[in-house]
Design an enzyme around this catalytic site. Sequence first.
Site, PDB file in Angstrom:
ATOM      1  N   TYR A 146      -0.159  57.242 -56.837  1.00 37.04           N
ATOM      2  CA  TYR A 146      -1.496  57.179 -56.004  1.00 37.04           C
ATOM      3  C   TYR A 146      -1.463  58.516 -55.531  1.00 37.04           C
ATOM      4  O   TYR A 146      -2.665  59.448 -55.436  1.00 37.04           O
ATOM      5  CB  TYR A 146      -1.656  56.234 -55.755  1.00 37.04           C
ATOM      6  N   LYS A 196      12.181  48.713 -59.916  1.00 39.44           N
ATOM      7  CA  LYS A 196      12.211  49.188 -61.561  1.00 39.44           C
ATOM      8  C   LYS A 196      13.071  49.847 -61.703  1.00 39.44           C
ATOM      9  O   LYS A 196      13.087  51.406 -61.905  1.00 39.44           O
ATOM     10  CB  LYS A 196      10.614  49.407 -62.045  1.00 39.44           C
ATOM     11  N   ASP A 228       8.288  43.565 -64.216  1.00 38.76           N
ATOM     12  CA  ASP A 228       8.028  43.103 -65.145  1.00 38.76           C
ATOM     13  C   ASP A 228       8.401  41.325 -65.276  1.00 38.76           C
ATOM     14  O   ASP A 228       7.372  40.769 -65.646  1.00 38.76           O
ATOM     15  CB  ASP A 228       8.247  43.725 -66.549  1.00 38.76           C
ATOM     16  N   ASP A 252      -0.210  47.088 -56.532  1.00 41.93           N
ATOM     17  CA  ASP A 252      -1.590  47.222 -57.212  1.00 41.93           C
ATOM     18  C   ASP A 252      -2.205  45.774 -58.315  1.00 41.93           C
ATOM     19  O   ASP A 252      -2.906  44.928 -58.306  1.00 41.93           O
ATOM     20  CB  ASP A 252      -2.383  47.976 -57.125  1.00 41.93           C
ATOM     21  N   ASP A 256      -3.359  41.789 -58.076  1.00 39.65           N
ATOM     22  CA  ASP A 256      -4.538  41.500 -59.060  1.00 39.65           C
ATOM     23  C   ASP A 256      -3.769  39.766 -59.701  1.00 39.65           C
ATOM     24  O   ASP A 256      -4.460  38.847 -60.114  1.00 39.65           O
ATOM     25  CB  ASP A 256      -5.086  42.177 -59.452  1.00 39.65           C
TER      26      ASP A 256
HETATM   27  P1  NAD Z   1     -12.583  43.552 -60.456  1.00 37.86           P
HETATM   28  O1  NAD Z   1     -12.034  43.274 -58.668  1.00 37.86           O
HETATM   29  O2  NAD Z   1     -14.424  43.995 -59.927  1.00 37.86           O
HETATM   30  O3  NAD Z   1     -13.428  42.380 -60.944  1.00 37.86           O
HETATM   31  C1  NAD Z   1     -12.514  41.956 -61.642  1.00 37.86           C
HETATM   32  C2  NAD Z   1     -12.988  40.524 -62.515  1.00 37.86           C
HETATM   33  O4  NAD Z   1     -13.125  39.954 -60.794  1.00 37.86           O
HETATM   34  C3  NAD Z   1     -14.937  40.562 -62.273  1.00 37.86           C
HETATM   35  O5  NAD Z   1     -14.701  39.916 -63.112  1.00 37.86           O
HETATM   36  C4  NAD Z   1     -15.223  40.221 -62.052  1.00 37.86           C
HETATM   37  O6  NAD Z   1     -16.443  39.470 -61.669  1.00 37.86           O
HETATM   38  C5  NAD Z   1     -14.044  39.224 -60.662  1.00 37.86           C
HETATM   39  N1  NAD Z   1     -14.783  39.083 -59.157  1.00 37.86           N
HETATM   40  C6  NAD Z   1     -14.363  39.898 -58.599  1.00 37.86           C
HETATM   41  N2  NAD Z   1     -14.071  39.621 -57.246  1.00 37.86           N
HETATM   42  C7  NAD Z   1     -15.336  38.564 -57.081  1.00 37.86           C
HETATM   43  C8  NAD Z   1     -15.413  37.383 -55.807  1.00 37.86           C
HETATM   44  N3  NAD Z   1     -15.604  38.264 -54.912  1.00 37.86           N
HETATM   45  N4  NAD Z   1     -16.359  36.282 -56.610  1.00 37.86           N
HETATM   46  C9  NAD Z   1     -16.578  36.431 -57.819  1.00 37.86           C
HETATM   47  N5  NAD Z   1     -15.577  36.943 -58.815  1.00 37.86           N
HETATM   48  C10 NAD Z   1     -15.415  38.183 -59.154  1.00 37.86           C
HETATM   49  O7  NAD Z   1     -11.981  44.476 -61.235  1.00 37.86           O
HETATM   50  P2  NAD Z   1     -12.878  45.239 -62.199  1.00 37.86           P
HETATM   51  O8  NAD Z   1     -13.972  44.783 -62.639  1.00 37.86           O
HETATM   52  O9  NAD Z   1     -11.898  46.111 -63.000  1.00 37.86           O
HETATM   53  O10 NAD Z   1     -13.439  46.924 -60.738  1.00 37.86           O
HETATM   54  C11 NAD Z   1     -15.102  46.835 -60.974  1.00 37.86           C
HETATM   55  C12 NAD Z   1     -14.486  48.343 -59.590  1.00 37.86           C
HETATM   56  O11 NAD Z   1     -13.844  48.501 -58.326  1.00 37.86           O
HETATM   57  C13 NAD Z   1     -14.000  49.256 -60.168  1.00 37.86           C
HETATM   58  O12 NAD Z   1     -15.096  50.668 -60.034  1.00 37.86           O
HETATM   59  C14 NAD Z   1     -12.221  49.635 -59.865  1.00 37.86           C
HETATM   60  O13 NAD Z   1     -12.475  50.822 -59.535  1.00 37.86           O
HETATM   61  C15 NAD Z   1     -13.416  49.290 -58.359  1.00 37.86           C
HETATM   62  N6  NAD Z   1     -12.269  48.754 -57.337  1.00 37.86           N
HETATM   63  C16 NAD Z   1     -12.457  48.424 -56.302  1.00 37.86           C
HETATM   64  C17 NAD Z   1     -11.096  48.488 -55.345  1.00 37.86           C
HETATM   65  C18 NAD Z   1     -11.502  48.770 -53.877  1.00 37.86           C
HETATM   66  O14 NAD Z   1     -12.410  49.048 -53.200  1.00 37.86           O
HETATM   67  N7  NAD Z   1     -10.520  48.343 -52.599  1.00 37.86           N
HETATM   68  C19 NAD Z   1      -9.789  47.622 -55.582  1.00 37.86           C
HETATM   69  C20 NAD Z   1     -10.517  47.043 -57.197  1.00 37.86           C
HETATM   70  C21 NAD Z   1     -11.390  48.072 -58.019  1.00 37.86           C
END
Ligand code: NAD
Length: 362
Positions: A146, A196, A228, A252, A256
């Site tokens: 990154y 890895k 993996d 990262d 998740d």
């Molecule tokens: P996301 O983590 O925002 O969401 C993934 C799934 O989890 C979605 O269905 C969402 O509704 C659910 N979810 C996430 N947090 C939740 C909560 N608090 N309560 C209930 N449900 C929740 O991942 P994405 O959709 O791939 O990414 C959305 C945006 O966020 C993208 O622009 C990405 O780049 C960004 N992002 C930012 C960070 C950060 O600020 N550190 C981290 C990861 C992704």
Amino acid sequence: MKKYKIALLPGDGIGPEIAQEARKVLAAIEVRGQMEFECAEAAFGGAAYMQTGRAFPEQTMEICDAADAILKGPIGLSKEEADQIPIDEQPERGALLPMRRRYDTFANYRPVYLPKGLAHFSPLKAEVVGDGIDLLMIRELVGGLYFGHKERGKDDAGRRYVRETLEYDEVQIARILHVAFGEAQKRKRVLHNVHKSNVLLSSVLWNQVLEEVAGEYPQVEVRHIIVDAAATALCLDPRQFDVMVMENMMGDILSDLGGGILGSLGLMPSACVGPDKAYYEPAHGSAPDIAGRGIANPYSMIGSVALMLETSFGRVEEARAVWSALEGVFADGYATADLAVEGATVLDTAGFGDKVVERLRA
Ligand code: NAD
């Protein structure tokens, strides 16, 4: 009365909704812990770009520089929205990575935690997670792919190409390993090293440095696992892990997965700690799919407050009170929409925050 300056960055999508609940909790803690929080709110990410043309505006930097700690909501736009703004100002590239670089927040703590009483939220089988889940992922946060050299362009044959390099030096590796060994020493004295090295030279160096650092922590048993295989093992039986350490991109992705085995990303707070400053954020993104509906789970943001109270302010008792209030609300039979199991009373974002505050005031 002790006063703490907090830079509050609500962020994008569900960020402002869950940041509002964190504010309520801070207010309750002020009364309970006899301390004062001076919160300065600032724009960061997509919203900041829309307002100022910069994802990490100068004024936000000044507020963060002056703060004792930074509490950050998730940032990020939907792909369609992000495509509308210059690539270098898109939220992660324009705000998140520069913030990590500015404060050198190399140590990312991501607790993957579900107490026994809440094990039913996990999609894993009861015989596996019946006693809950409790592991800690330590992710290196300012190196690797990154942050390495990046370029893109057209080669001599006119083909578009991209080059991104995975870079680490031994000092960067050693400092995150010291953090991980330190945490392992405080917990069960077992450290899983995720790597890895069968493919990546960066992992070969990582493992060499680990051998050297390990000498300073003879009480900690090191177990090596390829990334993996770690993904599979986390799904099949997370009980085998206690503290896990890994480089940036692996962390990262695996963290998740950690949210997945808990039942929701909404249960994933995190601390991003540098030598002089730390910031605290949910591990998830801005969840554009549910933004504005008042149904986001604020646990990750409120849990980030607990991590801030303990790590930056040394207020262990108040941090414990926040964890216990969070758990207590679920234990009372409430849930947020993402965790709506049979029989639970579903609360909206504000309703959950109110219940946490009620418990803190009790
Ligand atoms: P996301 O983590 O925002 O969401 C993934 C799934 O989890 C979605 O269905 C969402 O509704 C659910 N979810 C996430 N947090 C939740 C909560 N608090 N309560 C209930 N449900 C929740 O991942 P994405 O959709 O791939 O990414 C959305 C945006 O966020 C993208 O622009 C990405 O780049 C960004 N992002 C930012 C960070 C950060 O600020 N550190 C981290 C990861 C992704």
